[in-house]
Design a protein around this motif. Structure first.
Motif, mmCIF file in Angstrom:
data_model
loop_
_atom_site.group_PDB
_atom_site.id
_atom_site.type_symbol
_atom_site.label_atom_id
_atom_site.label_comp_id
_atom_site.label_asym_id
_atom_site.label_seq_id
_atom_site.Cartn_x
_atom_site.Cartn_y
_atom_site.Cartn_z
ATOM 1 N N LEU A 2 17.183 10.951 8.435
ATOM 2 C CA LEU A 2 16.174 10.109 7.594
ATOM 3 C C LEU A 2 16.442 8.728 7.051
ATOM 4 O O LEU A 2 15.775 8.395 6.677
ATOM 5 C CB LEU A 2 15.697 11.002 6.711
ATOM 6 N N LEU A 156 12.231 15.597 13.618
ATOM 7 C CA LEU A 156 13.153 15.502 12.692
ATOM 8 C C LEU A 156 14.754 15.378 13.239
ATOM 9 O O LEU A 156 15.615 14.436 12.896
ATOM 10 C CB LEU A 156 13.078 16.514 11.319
ATOM 11 N N TRP A 164 5.769 14.090 16.752
ATOM 12 C CA TRP A 164 4.964 13.975 15.783
ATOM 13 C C TRP A 164 3.378 14.030 15.983
ATOM 14 O O TRP A 164 2.633 14.729 15.566
ATOM 15 C CB TRP A 164 4.810 13.006 14.861
ATOM 16 N N LEU A 192 8.572 15.702 2.783
ATOM 17 C CA LEU A 192 8.997 14.400 3.296
ATOM 18 C C LEU A 192 9.034 13.104 2.108
ATOM 19 O O LEU A 192 10.076 12.324 2.152
ATOM 20 C CB LEU A 192 7.988 13.625 4.427
ATOM 21 N N THR A 195 12.240 13.899 -0.053
ATOM 22 C CA THR A 195 13.351 13.979 0.795
ATOM 23 C C THR A 195 13.837 12.517 0.857
ATOM 24 O O THR A 195 14.671 12.053 0.508
ATOM 25 C CB THR A 195 13.542 14.681 2.000
ATOM 26 N N VAL A 206 10.685 7.744 8.249
ATOM 27 C CA VAL A 206 9.729 8.490 8.764
ATOM 28 C C VAL A 206 8.299 7.780 8.654
ATOM 29 O O VAL A 206 7.540 7.690 9.716
ATOM 30 C CB VAL A 206 9.523 9.797 8.149
ATOM 31 N N GLU A 281 18.628 16.568 7.286
ATOM 32 C CA GLU A 281 17.470 16.632 8.322
ATOM 33 C C GLU A 281 16.539 17.749 8.319
ATOM 34 O O GLU A 281 15.409 17.400 8.857
ATOM 35 C CB GLU A 281 18.332 16.420 9.640
ATOM 36 N N THR A 282 16.933 18.952 7.798
ATOM 37 C CA THR A 282 15.803 19.993 7.629
ATOM 38 C C THR A 282 15.324 20.277 6.195
ATOM 39 O O THR A 282 14.750 20.994 5.846
ATOM 40 C CB THR A 282 16.464 21.314 8.087
ATOM 41 N N PRO A 284 13.366 18.481 4.303
ATOM 42 C CA PRO A 284 11.898 18.213 3.948
ATOM 43 C C PRO A 284 11.221 19.581 4.486
ATOM 44 O O PRO A 284 10.162 20.081 3.841
ATOM 45 C CB PRO A 284 11.595 17.211 5.304
#
Length: 492
Positions: A2, A156, A164, A192, A195, A206, A281-282, A284
């Motif tokens: 991210l 992600l 998405w 999101l 984070t 993002v 990365e996980t 969110p």
């Protein structure tokens, strides 16, 4: 991930092979078992309602979007207007949930052992089996939630924003089944923002990705017929949400959350959530899962409304669980026995395995409300046959109306419950009514003459919502049906 500007990767990151042999076998066995057991007990009241609504397809109904009634219609058209035919779709949904859950485990790096553990946990989980045995709105909802999470996870982890768009398409389509996907979207947006908002380079990783906004736009476009229906009809879903929100749901929320899969699966889910939270990365999605569960609790909804978040945490937890148990045989035994051993009670409760006298003690309301409908209809039909032509039946709930439509379609039936109120009022020629489950004292205020015709006895000995309700014969409406009909409307 991210912290970097989004870019499309030409190749996906190296992933373990998908364990088709084990996960596919588990999914197949679950489908076969569900279909073999599908004739047992009988229709649940919701299934009878969906079957009835499916005869008049619409963009939406007062109490729900159109997909589940449409699935009921398609099932009866393709597989026959039988209990087994109606339950093919939920069985297939259960298999899809198992495969998608295993795919999430694989996406997180889980090898065959982790994917197999995930598939076994979902294949023996109480609510997945319950929604796989009976056609409920949760049957497809579990699939939509897990598929949406899978595609978000790929966006992600792989850095490919095109996922998405896939997630947006699934989220938009999910609104045609239940509007609860909004909870997941709210949780994801919160995750999101928190984070990447705390990251060094801010939210641009993002939120500057055009694919992200394309996915959001696609979700809105697909969901727009639902929004239009709600707006034109005075937002009936808000009325239903307020009706279904009960204090007892908050009291039972945590126990139900623990029991959704099994006690062993819940422990793995807690481990999975902690593991997801530690990974940047996980994170969110870890926050999203927690937010959706908290929203479900605060809103007074049932725990199964946010079961998709628990399912995600569980299948994620299978990755660290298999790493932990890899070094010692005793650990493998502990995990597998803990998972499958704690699932036994859930399996017995979820599936039609208990003798009828034991259903009164079962926490599974679905089973209790799935017995006695043919006997109920026969009793009502006998009363109706003895009355003058043009007599109608007025039911207190959609289950009664659906049962009469299924087993005695020649009897004219009306109900003020939920969407069925909009199918009224009865014709002005209807001067005699067989009222089911409606309070006799209120009926006497609306008719010149009312007399008891006994009480409902479906002959199973199971104390469910129908057993013991009054049957009342009334004649001589005091007001025209068009005037009186609004007084019969009720929602639950």
């Amino acid at each position: 991930m991210l912290l970097q500007a989004p870019r499309r990767q030409t190749t996906a990151p190296s992933l373990p092979a998908f364990a088709w042999r084990t996960t596919g076998s588990i999914a197949g066995v679950v489908v076969v078992i569900l279909l073999l057991l599908s004739p047992w007990y009988g229709y649940h009241r919701d299934e009878l309602y969906f079957r009835l609504l499916g005869q008049t397809p619409a963009w939406g109904y007062f109490d729900q979007p159109p997909l589940t009634p449409l699935l009921a219609r398609l099932s009866t058209e393709l597989f026959g207007d039988t209990l087994v035919g109606l339950r093919v779709v939920p069985a297939v949904c259960a298999a899809l949930l198992i495969l998608i859950g295993a795919a999430i485990t694989r996406e997180l790096g889980g090898r065959t052992s982790a994917q197999t553990l995930a598939a076994a946990g979902l294949g023996t989980g109480m609510f997945p089996l319950l929604a796989g045995h009976t056609l409920l709105t949760q049957s497809a909802d579990f699939v939509f939630w897990t598929a949406c999470i899978l595609f978000v996870l790929r966006a992600l982890l792989r850095g490919d924003g095109r996922w998405w768009v896939a997630a947006g398409a699934i989220a938009g389509a999910a609104t045609f089944n239940k509007h609860l996907i909004i909870l997941l979207i709210t949780g994801l947006a919160t995750g999101l923002l928190i984070t990447v908002g705390l990251a060094v380079k801010g939210p641009r990783a993002v939120f500057r990705d055009r694919w992200f906004w394309s996915g959001a736009f696609l979700a809105a476009v697909i969901a727009s017929p639902n929004l239009l229906y709600q707006a034109v009809n005075g937002w009936p879903q808000l009325t239903m949400a307020a009706t279904l929100s009960e204090p007892v749901n908050r009291i039972m929320f945590v126990p139900m959350l623990v029991a959704l899969l099994s006690m062993g699966a819940f422990v793995i889910a807690v481990v999975g959530w902690l593991w997801l939270r530690r990974r940047q990365e996980t994170r969110p999605l870890a926050i999203a899962s927690l937010v959706t569960i908290l929203l479900g609790l605060v809103s007074g909804g049932r725990a199964d409304y946010v079961a998709g978040s628990l399912i995600f945490a569980f299948v994620a937890g299978c990755v660290p669980a298999t790493v932990w148990m890899k070094s010692r045989v005793s650990r493998r035994r502990m995990v597998w026995w803990g998972l499958l051993g704690s699932s036994i009670i859930g399996i017995v409760v979820a599936l039609p395995l208990l003798p009828l006298p034991a259903l009164g003690y079962s926490p599974n309301e679905v089973s209790r409300e799935s017995v006695g409908w043919p006997r109920f209809v026969a009793q009502v039909a006998a009363v109706h046959r003895a009355l003058p032509p043009g007599t109608i039946v007025l039911t207190s709930n959609y289950g009664e109306a659906g049962a009469l439509d299924r087993f005695a379609p020649d009897i004219p039936v009306f109900s003020g419950h939920n969407e069925l109120w909009y199918q009224g009022p009865p014709p002005e020629t209807a001067q005699t009514v067989v009222a089911l489950g409606l309070p006799p004292e209120r009926l006497r205020q609306r008719f010149a003459l009312c007399e008891s015709a006994g009480v409902i006895d479906h002959g199973t000995g199971v104390a469910n919502e129908e057993q013991g309700l009054p049957i009342t014969i009334c004649s001589g409406p005091r007001a025209p049906w068009t005037t009186a009909w609004p007084d019969y409307q009720h929602a639950s």
